[in-house]
Design a protein around this motif. Structure first.
Motif, PDB file in Angstrom:
ATOM      1  N   ARG A 107     -46.854   2.019 -32.680  1.00  0.00           N
ATOM      2  CA  ARG A 107     -46.928   1.197 -31.482  1.00  0.00           C
ATOM      3  C   ARG A 107     -46.889  -0.285 -31.827  1.00  0.00           C
ATOM      4  O   ARG A 107     -46.216  -1.085 -31.169  1.00  0.00           O
ATOM      5  CB  ARG A 107     -48.236   1.512 -30.730  1.00  0.00           C
ATOM      6  N   ASP A 108     -47.580  -0.676 -32.916  1.00  0.00           N
ATOM      7  CA  ASP A 108     -47.577  -2.089 -33.315  1.00  0.00           C
ATOM      8  C   ASP A 108     -46.181  -2.545 -33.726  1.00  0.00           C
ATOM      9  O   ASP A 108     -45.743  -3.668 -33.399  1.00  0.00           O
ATOM     10  CB  ASP A 108     -48.561  -2.296 -34.480  1.00  0.00           C
ATOM     11  N   ARG A 109     -45.451  -1.677 -34.466  1.00  0.00           N
ATOM     12  CA  ARG A 109     -44.081  -2.071 -34.862  1.00  0.00           C
ATOM     13  C   ARG A 109     -43.167  -2.206 -33.647  1.00  0.00           C
ATOM     14  O   ARG A 109     -42.344  -3.127 -33.568  1.00  0.00           O
ATOM     15  CB  ARG A 109     -43.528  -1.025 -35.841  1.00  0.00           C
ATOM     16  N   LEU A 110     -43.306  -1.293 -32.678  1.00  0.00           N
ATOM     17  CA  LEU A 110     -42.485  -1.390 -31.454  1.00  0.00           C
ATOM     18  C   LEU A 110     -42.810  -2.669 -30.676  1.00  0.00           C
ATOM     19  O   LEU A 110     -41.923  -3.310 -30.107  1.00  0.00           O
ATOM     20  CB  LEU A 110     -42.733  -0.160 -30.574  1.00  0.00           C
ATOM     21  N   GLN A 111     -44.084  -3.032 -30.665  1.00  0.00           N
ATOM     22  CA  GLN A 111     -44.477  -4.249 -29.945  1.00  0.00           C
ATOM     23  C   GLN A 111     -43.859  -5.473 -30.601  1.00  0.00           C
ATOM     24  O   GLN A 111     -43.387  -6.400 -29.917  1.00  0.00           O
ATOM     25  CB  GLN A 111     -46.014  -4.373 -29.961  1.00  0.00           C
ATOM     26  N   TYR A 114     -40.151  -5.597 -29.771  1.00  0.00           N
ATOM     27  CA  TYR A 114     -39.948  -6.020 -28.391  1.00  0.00           C
ATOM     28  C   TYR A 114     -40.076  -7.538 -28.267  1.00  0.00           C
ATOM     29  O   TYR A 114     -39.311  -8.198 -27.568  1.00  0.00           O
ATOM     30  CB  TYR A 114     -40.977  -5.328 -27.488  1.00  0.00           C
ATOM     31  N   GLY A 115     -41.047  -8.132 -28.986  1.00  0.00           N
ATOM     32  CA  GLY A 115     -41.214  -9.586 -28.945  1.00  0.00           C
ATOM     33  C   GLY A 115     -39.987 -10.306 -29.491  1.00  0.00           C
ATOM     34  O   GLY A 115     -39.538 -11.318 -28.942  1.00  0.00           O
ATOM     35  N   GLN A 119     -37.429 -12.822 -27.418  1.00  0.00           N
ATOM     36  CA  GLN A 119     -37.142 -14.194 -27.855  1.00  0.00           C
ATOM     37  C   GLN A 119     -35.629 -14.439 -27.916  1.00  0.00           C
ATOM     38  O   GLN A 119     -35.131 -15.483 -27.479  1.00  0.00           O
ATOM     39  CB  GLN A 119     -37.786 -14.430 -29.220  1.00  0.00           C
ATOM     40  N   GLN A 120     -34.876 -13.443 -28.456  1.00  0.00           N
ATOM     41  CA  GLN A 120     -33.418 -13.588 -28.517  1.00  0.00           C
ATOM     42  C   GLN A 120     -32.810 -13.663 -27.118  1.00  0.00           C
ATOM     43  O   GLN A 120     -31.873 -14.431 -26.869  1.00  0.00           O
ATOM     44  CB  GLN A 120     -32.827 -12.415 -29.301  1.00  0.00           C
ATOM     45  N   SER A 121     -33.361 -12.843 -26.207  1.00  0.00           N
ATOM     46  CA  SER A 121     -32.852 -12.876 -24.829  1.00  0.00           C
ATOM     47  C   SER A 121     -33.078 -14.247 -24.191  1.00  0.00           C
ATOM     48  O   SER A 121     -32.211 -14.771 -23.490  1.00  0.00           O
ATOM     49  CB  SER A 121     -33.541 -11.778 -24.014  1.00  0.00           C
ATOM     50  N   TYR A 212     -32.865  -2.300 -24.535  1.00  0.00           N
ATOM     51  CA  TYR A 212     -34.255  -2.469 -24.081  1.00  0.00           C
ATOM     52  C   TYR A 212     -34.716  -1.241 -23.281  1.00  0.00           C
ATOM     53  O   TYR A 212     -35.821  -0.736 -23.479  1.00  0.00           O
ATOM     54  CB  TYR A 212     -34.358  -3.728 -23.232  1.00  0.00           C
ATOM     55  N   ASN A 213     -33.850  -0.741 -22.391  1.00  0.00           N
ATOM     56  CA  ASN A 213     -34.209   0.449 -21.613  1.00  0.00           C
ATOM     57  C   ASN A 213     -34.431   1.656 -22.512  1.00  0.00           C
ATOM     58  O   ASN A 213     -35.349   2.461 -22.304  1.00  0.00           O
ATOM     59  CB  ASN A 213     -33.120   0.757 -20.586  1.00  0.00           C
TER      60      ASN A 213
END
Length: 381
Positions: A107-111, A114-115, A119-121, A212-213
């Motif tokens: 879960r920490d790696r996925l978080q 996602y960050g 940032q890239q978006s 992302y989805n």
């Protein structure tokens, strides 16, 4: 648990006690016969008969000892099975804990991923806004050029009327017009280039949205699996706690049996040797984590009557202190089976609010008495 408690009985002590009891009874019987018939008609036959009786008693005691040893072996095996179940539950709990830590790391790696994607978006959105502002600036410049062209056209009309006077300046105007046409073409090419860049950015944005989805769906699946594992772990913890509680109850009853308590069905009973009033008797039971006995069946009544000495009275957990005439057990349950003596309860002199059991040769009877009277009591756990 009930079977285990029913089988948990003393072995060697019971065998030795029964053997001594038989020996005493046999000796007493022999002395009695010697006193009343000192010269039997056939001494040899008489001795053989006595020897056969003693041998039969010995064989019976030997068989009972073997049964008790068999029960002891079964209890030892059940104890080993319980220990193995406990070890298995402990190992399963450790596995659940390791799985929980792994899920937490994922879960920490996925978080973190996602960050980074967010940032890239944001950077792409900023670049798109800058390009949009540049396009609007170019459109404004194009409008200005168009207005300039209109003004030049007006001047050209005026110059046409003044052709003879401005012939020398006509070449310059033609050059200016060509330059404007070149600038317009250049602006047109820049606009097309911006349109292609915008289309590329839009495609990239759609791809990022799709990724992302997909990540979000994967995160939901992981969360569902984690919740399922957590529920399984909670059920295992509940079962483990239940096993510990059952073990503690069993150990407590075994300790009480060792201290002189008597067992019937799934309960243990303590018969006092001192005499106290009903209130103090109940306090003594509560000090041991129990209460005065509550009799719920004929079988239990027979058992309690049997542990008392002949003609002995003992306090039980029955009273009508709260409401005269309404007899309730100490656990606040009403009477379901009654064993009152004939004419009882009668609340003689209006001051008999506590019940006692009176031992007799059948099942025993109840009687109401003053709570201040002092006599032995019976506790039940």
């Amino acid at each position: 648990l009930v079977d285990f408690q029913k089988r948990k009985k003393p072995c060697r002590c019971a065998t030795v006690f029964l053997g001594l009891l038989c020996a005493v009874l046999l000796a007493g019987n022999i002395n009695y016969n010697n006193r009343n018939n000192k010269h039997p008609a056939n001494p040899s036959k008489y001795l053989n008969t006595k020897r056969d009786k003693v041998q039969s008693s010995y064989d019976s005691l030997t068989a009972e000892r073997k049964q008790l040893e068999t029960r002891l072996s079964n209890l030892t095996k059940e104890k080993d099975d319980l220990q193995q179940s406990f070890s298995s539950a402990t190992a399963e709990r450790d596995e659940f804990k390791a799985g929980f830590n792994n899920l937490k790391n994922i879960r920490d790696r996925l978080q973190a991923n996602y960050g980074t994607l967010k940032q890239q978006s944001d950077q792409l959105r900023t670049s798109y806004n800058d390009m949009q502002r540049n396009l609007e600036g170019l459109q404004i410049k194009h409008s200005n050029v168009t207005a300039t062209k209109d003004r030049l056209q007006a001047k050209y009309s005026n110059l046409q009327r003044q052709k003879d006077e401005l012939q020398t300046r006509f070449g310059t105007l033609i050059a200016n017009r060509d330059q404007l046409q070149s600038n317009y073409s250049s602006l047109r090419r820049d606009k097309d280039q911006l349109q292609r860049s915008y289309n590329a950015l839009s495609t990239s944005k759609n791809n990022i949205e799709t990724s992302y989805n997909s990540l979000w769906k994967e995160k939901d699946q992981l969360q569902s699996r984690y919740n399922s594992l957590l529920r399984t772990k909670d059920r295992s913890q509940t079962n483990y706690s239940s096993l510990l509680a059952d073990r503690d109850k069993l150990q407590d009853r075994i300790e009480r049996l060792k201290l002189g308590w008597k067992k019937f069905d799934i309960s243990c009973y303590f018969i006092s040797t001192m005499k106290r009033n009903w209130t103090e008797s109940r306090k003594s039971c509560k000090a041991q984590g129990t209460d005065l006995v509550v009799i719920e069946s004929r079988e239990e009544q027979v058992f309690v009557n049997g542990v008392l000495k002949k003609g002995q009275n003992a306090w039980i957990g029955l009273t009508d202190k709260q409401k005269e005439g309404t007899w309730m057990w100490v656990d606040d349950t009403p009477i379901t089976t009654k064993f009152w003596q004939i004419g009882q309860p009668n609340s003689y002199s209006g001051n008999q609010d506590c019940a006692e059991i009176v031992q007799d040769t059948s099942v025993g009877e109840w009687n109401d008495d003053g709570c201040f009277a002092e006599q032995i009591w019976i506790c039940e756990n």
